[in-house]
Design a protein around this motif. Structure first.
Motif, PDB file in Angstrom:
ATOM      1  N   LEU A 290       0.827  -1.206   0.000  1.00  0.00           N
ATOM      2  CA  LEU A 290       0.000   0.000   0.000  1.00  0.00           C
ATOM      3  C   LEU A 290       0.862   1.257   0.000  1.00  0.00           C
ATOM      4  N   LEU A 291       1.949   1.230   0.758  1.00  0.00           N
ATOM      5  CA  LEU A 291       2.861   2.372   0.774  1.00  0.00           C
ATOM      6  C   LEU A 291       3.483   2.589  -0.601  1.00  0.00           C
ATOM      7  N   GLN A 292       3.862   1.510  -1.253  1.00  0.00           N
ATOM      8  CA  GLN A 292       4.506   1.634  -2.559  1.00  0.00           C
ATOM      9  C   GLN A 292       3.557   2.171  -3.627  1.00  0.00           C
ATOM     10  N   ARG A 293       2.281   1.827  -3.514  1.00  0.00           N
ATOM     11  CA  ARG A 293       1.326   2.286  -4.528  1.00  0.00           C
ATOM     12  C   ARG A 293       0.848   3.711  -4.289  1.00  0.00           C
ATOM     13  N   ALA A 294       0.974   4.185  -3.051  1.00  0.00           N
ATOM     14  CA  ALA A 294       0.384   5.478  -2.702  1.00  0.00           C
ATOM     15  C   ALA A 294       1.089   6.623  -3.422  1.00  0.00           C
ATOM     16  N   ASP A 295       0.299   7.608  -3.821  1.00  0.00           N
ATOM     17  CA  ASP A 295       0.844   8.848  -4.373  1.00  0.00           C
ATOM     18  C   ASP A 295       1.119   9.861  -3.274  1.00  0.00           C
ATOM     19  N   LEU A 296       0.447   9.688  -2.154  1.00  0.00           N
ATOM     20  CA  LEU A 296       0.567  10.614  -1.027  1.00  0.00           C
ATOM     21  C   LEU A 296       0.229   9.845   0.240  1.00  0.00           C
ATOM     22  N   VAL A 297       0.975  10.113   1.306  1.00  0.00           N
ATOM     23  CA  VAL A 297       0.697   9.510   2.608  1.00  0.00           C
ATOM     24  C   VAL A 297       0.455  10.624   3.618  1.00  0.00           C
ATOM     25  N   LEU A 298      -0.604  10.468   4.401  1.00  0.00           N
ATOM     26  CA  LEU A 298      -0.818  11.309   5.574  1.00  0.00           C
ATOM     27  C   LEU A 298      -0.429  10.469   6.780  1.00  0.00           C
ATOM     28  N   THR A 299       0.549  10.931   7.543  1.00  0.00           N
ATOM     29  CA  THR A 299       1.067  10.123   8.642  1.00  0.00           C
ATOM     30  C   THR A 299       1.337  10.966   9.873  1.00  0.00           C
ATOM     31  N   THR A 314       7.575   7.830  -0.795  1.00  0.00           N
ATOM     32  CA  THR A 314       6.281   8.462  -1.038  1.00  0.00           C
ATOM     33  C   THR A 314       6.231   9.820  -0.349  1.00  0.00           C
ATOM     34  N   PRO A 315       5.922  10.895  -1.050  1.00  0.00           N
ATOM     35  CA  PRO A 315       5.788  12.200  -0.400  1.00  0.00           C
ATOM     36  C   PRO A 315       4.705  12.159   0.678  1.00  0.00           C
ATOM     37  N   ALA A 316       4.876  12.978   1.714  1.00  0.00           N
ATOM     38  CA  ALA A 316       4.006  12.841   2.880  1.00  0.00           C
ATOM     39  C   ALA A 316       3.520  14.173   3.420  1.00  0.00           C
ATOM     40  N   LEU A 317       2.270  14.152   3.863  1.00  0.00           N
ATOM     41  CA  LEU A 317       1.738  15.160   4.772  1.00  0.00           C
ATOM     42  C   LEU A 317       1.932  14.607   6.177  1.00  0.00           C
ATOM     43  N   VAL A 318       2.471  15.414   7.080  1.00  0.00           N
ATOM     44  CA  VAL A 318       2.838  14.907   8.398  1.00  0.00           C
ATOM     45  C   VAL A 318       2.183  15.754   9.478  1.00  0.00           C
ATOM     46  N   THR A 319       1.606  15.070  10.458  1.00  0.00           N
ATOM     47  CA  THR A 319       1.025  15.752  11.608  1.00  0.00           C
ATOM     48  C   THR A 319       1.708  15.259  12.874  1.00  0.00           C
ATOM     49  N   ALA A 320       1.925  16.151  13.816  1.00  0.00           N
ATOM     50  CA  ALA A 320       2.603  15.804  15.065  1.00  0.00           C
ATOM     51  C   ALA A 320       1.567  15.578  16.157  1.00  0.00           C
ATOM     52  N   GLY A 353      -5.611  26.026   3.296  1.00  0.00           N
ATOM     53  CA  GLY A 353      -4.298  25.505   3.673  1.00  0.00           C
ATOM     54  C   GLY A 353      -4.104  24.068   3.224  1.00  0.00           C
ATOM     55  N   TRP A 354      -5.149  23.255   3.339  1.00  0.00           N
ATOM     56  CA  TRP A 354      -5.054  21.864   2.885  1.00  0.00           C
ATOM     57  C   TRP A 354      -4.913  21.791   1.369  1.00  0.00           C
ATOM     58  N   ASP A 355      -5.626  22.648   0.655  1.00  0.00           N
ATOM     59  CA  ASP A 355      -5.479  22.671  -0.804  1.00  0.00           C
ATOM     60  C   ASP A 355      -4.030  22.953  -1.188  1.00  0.00           C
ATOM     61  N   ARG A 356      -3.430  23.945  -0.536  1.00  0.00           N
ATOM     62  CA  ARG A 356      -2.043  24.301  -0.851  1.00  0.00           C
ATOM     63  C   ARG A 356      -1.084  23.177  -0.459  1.00  0.00           C
ATOM     64  N   ALA A 357      -1.283  22.605   0.733  1.00  0.00           N
ATOM     65  CA  ALA A 357      -0.369  21.573   1.217  1.00  0.00           C
ATOM     66  C   ALA A 357      -0.423  20.328   0.336  1.00  0.00           C
ATOM     67  N   VAL A 358      -1.627  19.911  -0.045  1.00  0.00           N
ATOM     68  CA  VAL A 358      -1.765  18.724  -0.896  1.00  0.00           C
ATOM     69  C   VAL A 358      -1.133  18.975  -2.258  1.00  0.00           C
ATOM     70  N   ALA A 359      -1.395  20.148  -2.837  1.00  0.00           N
ATOM     71  CA  ALA A 359      -0.796  20.467  -4.134  1.00  0.00           C
ATOM     72  C   ALA A 359       0.725  20.469  -4.044  1.00  0.00           C
ATOM     73  N   GLN A 360       1.264  20.983  -2.932  1.00  0.00           N
ATOM     74  CA  GLN A 360       2.713  21.013  -2.754  1.00  0.00           C
ATOM     75  C   GLN A 360       3.282  19.603  -2.643  1.00  0.00           C
ATOM     76  N   VAL A 361       2.642  18.764  -1.847  1.00  0.00           N
ATOM     77  CA  VAL A 361       3.148  17.402  -1.649  1.00  0.00           C
ATOM     78  C   VAL A 361       3.135  16.624  -2.957  1.00  0.00           C
ATOM     79  N   LEU A 362       2.088  16.777  -3.737  1.00  0.00           N
ATOM     80  CA  LEU A 362       1.983  16.024  -4.983  1.00  0.00           C
ATOM     81  C   LEU A 362       3.039  16.427  -6.005  1.00  0.00           C
ATOM     82  N   GLN A 363       3.698  17.556  -5.784  1.00  0.00           N
ATOM     83  CA  GLN A 363       4.757  17.999  -6.688  1.00  0.00           C
ATOM     84  C   GLN A 363       6.150  17.602  -6.204  1.00  0.00           C
ATOM     85  N   LEU A 364       6.256  17.054  -4.993  1.00  0.00           N
ATOM     86  CA  LEU A 364       7.574  16.749  -4.428  1.00  0.00           C
ATOM     87  C   LEU A 364       8.091  15.406  -4.944  1.00  0.00           C
TER      88      LEU A 364
END
Length: 410
Positions: A290-299, A314-320, A353-364
Motif C-alpha cells: 500500500l505504501l509503494q502504490r500510494a501517491d501521497l501519505v498522511l502520517t 512516497t511524499p508525505a503530509l505529516v502531523t505531530a 491551507g489543505w489545498d495548498r499543502a496537498v498540491a505542494q506534496v503532490l509535486q515533491l
C-alpha cells in the motif's frame, strides 16, 4: 552474545530490533531479544528470546506491605525500625500516580513503581539471564531502568535515543551510563533531539528495503505504474485525478492521525482512493504494498512511520501528535528543516491551507527521502555493535598479567 531490550509500546522498537538482529546474524553475531512482548515469528531462530514479566499491571495485584502496628519511625524502644516502610514518605508508598506508587522515584527514573511484583520479577529475570549468558553488550531500546540494571551488572550499554526533549534527569542518567547513544535518523536532522551530549546518527531504519519509485507495483484498480516523476500538470488538476491513491498511516503506539484531519483530506481529494491503516481502522501487518502504490501519505510523525514512508519514497503530509517529551513535534520540525518530501499538515478546517499543502506534496519528488532512509541503517548498527564488542585479551597477555600479580604478592 548481545542482549537487546525491546520496549513493548507500539511496533517500532520491535521492527528496529528485528532488522538489526538479522543484519548482525549475517555477520555471525547473535542478539538475544529481551522484552515483555512474545517472541515474534521472524526473530532469528538461533538468537534466543527472554520474555519478561510486565511491570505496568494494576497495583491492585500488589498489596501494600502491612504495618506491624508499631509507631511510624521505629519500634518505640529505640531499636531498629521494624515497622515496615513509612508510607508517608514519597519513596515508601506515595505519591500514587494512576494507581502506581512513586513510579519515578521523585523524578530520578521513568518507571519503577514501588512494591510491584512484575517489576521485581522482570528485574530478577534480567539479572538471571545476565548471570547465565554473560552478554558482552546490551542495547536498551528503550528503558533507563534496564540500562541502569545492565550497567550495574558490569555490562556495557548502548542506548537507542528517541526524538524530543530528553533533558530530564532520568534520560540524562541513562545517557551518562551508556557506552554509546545512537539515533535512528540522518545526521542532517539537526534539532531532532535535545538532552543527549553526543549521538551517533545511523539513519532512518525501516524493516522494508527501499525501492525506487519506478519499481513500485501497479495499482490493482488501474494497472498503472508510478513513474516516480512529479506531475507536470497543474496541481489542482492532479488533485482531481480519480486514479490518485492516498494512504493514511497511523501508528500503533498510542496515537492516531486525528479523524478531523482524515475528514479534511477526504474533502480536499474527494475523488481519490483513500485507505486508513492503524488507529481505530485496524492495522495491516504488511503495509508495504500500500505504501509503494500510494501517491501521497498522511502520517503521524512517529519514528517508525516516517522511516517506512521514507523507504517507500512516497511524499508525505505529516502531523505531530501530542506525545511525551514533544517527540513528534521535534521529528516534524527536523523534517521541515531538511530536504525531505514532507509537508506539515494544516489544522483541520483550514480548507485553503489543505489545498495548498496537498498540491505542494503532490509535486515533491519521493526520491528525496533517500538521505533519510537509504536501507543501510540496520547494517550500520550491526557494524557499530561489532566495533564495540570487547576484544579478548591474548593468552600471552593474560599470563604476563598473572605473573606480574604474583610478583606483587610475594
Amino acid at each position: 552474545m548481545i542482549g537487546w531490550y525491546i520496549h513493548h509500546q507500539g511496533r517500532g522498537h520491535l521492527h528496529r530490533a528485528t532488522a538489526v538482529a538479522h543484519a548482525a546474524a549475517a555477520r555471525g553475531t547473535q542478539i538475544t531479544g529481551i522484552s515483555s512482548l512474545a517472541e515474534p515469528a521472524d526473530w532469528p531462530s538461533a538468537a534466543g528470546w527472554v520474555q519478561l514479566a510486565r511491570d505496568d499491571t494494576p497495583m491492585e495485584d500488589s498489596p501494600m506491605p502491612q504495618s506491624t502496628g508499631q509507631p511510624r519511625g521505629g519500634t518505640g524502644d529505640g531499636g531498629p525500625d521494624l515497622a515496615g516502610p513509612d508510607l508517608d514518605r514519597p519513596d515508601d508508598g506515595g505519591p500514587v500516580q494512576g494507581g502506581f506508587r512513586a513510579p519515578t522515584a521523585a523524578g530520578t527514573l521513568h518507571w519503577a513503581p514501588l512494591h510491584h511484583p512484575g517489576l521485581r520479577r522482570r528485574s530478577a529475570q534480567l539479572s538471571a539471564w545476565i548471570d547465565h549468558a554473560a552478554p558482552q553488550l546490551l542495547v536498551a531500546d528503550v528503558s533507563v531502568e534496564i540500562a541502569l540494571l545492565a550497567r550495574l551488572h558490569g555490562i556495557p550499554v548502548i542506548t537507542v535515543a528517541l526524538p524530543g526533549d530528553r533533558s530530564d534527569p532520568a534520560h540524562r542518567l541513562g545517557y551518562s551510563v551508556s557506552t554509546a547513544v545512537v539515533g535512528m535518523w540522518p545526521a542532517q536532522a539537526t534539532g531532532i533531539l535535545t538532552g543527549a551530549p553526543a549521538v551517533q546518527a545511523l539513519g532512518g531504519l525501516s524493516r522494508f528495503t527501499p525501492a525506487p519509485r519506478d519499481a513500485r507495483p501497479a495499482s490493482p484498480s488501474t494497472g498503472h505504474h508510478d513513474t516516480g516523476r512529479p506531475s507536470t500538470g497543474h496541481p489542482s488538476a492532479r488533485a482531481e485525478d480519480p486514479s490518485l491513491e492516498v494512504l493514511v498511516l497511523s501508528g500503533a503506539g498510542g496515537g492516531a492521525v486525528p479523524p478531523a484531519a482524515v475528514a479534511q483530506l477526504r474533502r480536499t481529494l474527494p475523488k481519490a482512493r483513500l485507505r486508513v491503516l492503524g488507529g481505530e481502522s485496524g492495522w495491516e501487518d504488511d503495509p508495504w504494498p500500500l505504501l509503494q502504490r500510494a501517491d501521497l501519505v498522511l502520517t503521524a510523525a512517529g519514528q517508525n512511520s516516517i522511516a517506512e514512508v521514507a523507504a517507500s519514497r512516497t511524499p508525505a503530509l505529516v502531523t505531530a501528535l501530542d506525545r511525551p517529551h514533544q517527540e513528534q513535534q521535534h521529528m516534524l520540525a527536523a523534517l521541515e528543516c531538511g530536504p525531505w518530501p514532507a509537508v506539515r499538515a494544516p489544522e483541520a478546517g483550514d480548507s485553503a491551507g489543505w489545498d495548498r499543502a496537498v498540491a505542494q506534496v503532490l509535486q515533491l519528488p519521493g526520491a528525496d527521502w533517500e538521505s533519510w532512509c537509504d536501507g543501510a541503517a540496520a547494517l550500520r548498527f550491526a557494524e557499530l555493535l561489532d566495533a564495540l564488542l570487547p576484544t579478548p585479551a591474548p593468552p600471552t597477555a593474560a599470563i604476563s598479567h598473572a605473573e606480574d600479580s604474583s610478583e606483587v604478592l610475594r
